[in-house]
Design a protein around this motif. Structure first.
Motif: not given
Length: 199
Positions: A142-148
């Motif tokens: 959520f913070f660093q990946g694909r959902y950021k």
């Protein structure tokens, strides 16, 4: 003196031996963001975001001096404190209890990893179900990946869960840390150098 009547606790902290000069010069040791950056090197930006969050939340519990930028990590026990190695010393401290910010170091890993910190087992299972309903494989992105940036409500929920690091469910020398904003000269009982025993 007022401080003498306050209840105190014993804390232990390993610091760079350059802090000895700061203590001698200023009568206190404080932490700066630059020291955190030097300590963590290339991964510092990730850690600094977590440290900044901790600093904001901890300063709401124990007032932070204006010139302090980061807390000083301390062990609550001699047995579990980091031993002095070349280039470091261990400060054995007697600190007024009202100056200590206790938190659960095992829970701190959730903050560093930017993931949801569940209240208990049941909450953990509910959160896993919630992620499946969102179609999200894991909570790490959520913070660093694909959902950021895609789930602002989820980011808020995760950040709010981190407050639980200050809820200590199990008090042991292995999971509880006691952070302070400064080391005052009058709090120092002993300075332990490499090769000496922490007593």
């Amino acid at each position: 003196m007022e401080q003498d009547r306050r209840e105190t606790v014993r804390l232990y902290t390993r610091q760079n031996d350059k802090t000895l000069y700061q203590l001698e010069r200023d009568g206190r040791i404080i932490n700066q963001r630059a020291y955190v950056e030097l300590h963590f090197g290339d991964i510092a930006p990730l850690f600094l975001e977590s440290y900044d969050w901790f600093t904001r939340k901890a300063s709401a519990r124990v007032k932070k001096p204006a010139d302090v930028q980061a807390p000083i990590w301390c062990s609550i026990s001699r047995e579990n404190c980091l031993r002095p190695v070349p280039g470091t010393v261990v400060y054995v401290l007697e600190v007024p209890k009202d100056q200590v910010i206790y938190f659960d170091d095992e829970k701190w890993d959730y903050v560093l990893n930017r993931i949801y910190l569940p209240k208990d087992r049941e909450d953990r299972e509910q959160y896993r179900r919630h992620l499946r309903e969102l179609g999200v494989a894991n909570g790490f992105e959520f913070f660093q990946g694909r959902y950021k940036g895609m789930y602002p409500e989820e980011e808020r929920r995760i950040r709010e869960s981190w407050e639980r690091i200050f809820d200590i469910d199990r008090w042991t020398i292995f999971n509880v840390c006691g952070n302070i904003w400064e080391i005052r000269e009058e709090w120092v009982l002993r300075i332990v150098h490499p090769g000496e025993d922490v007593v």
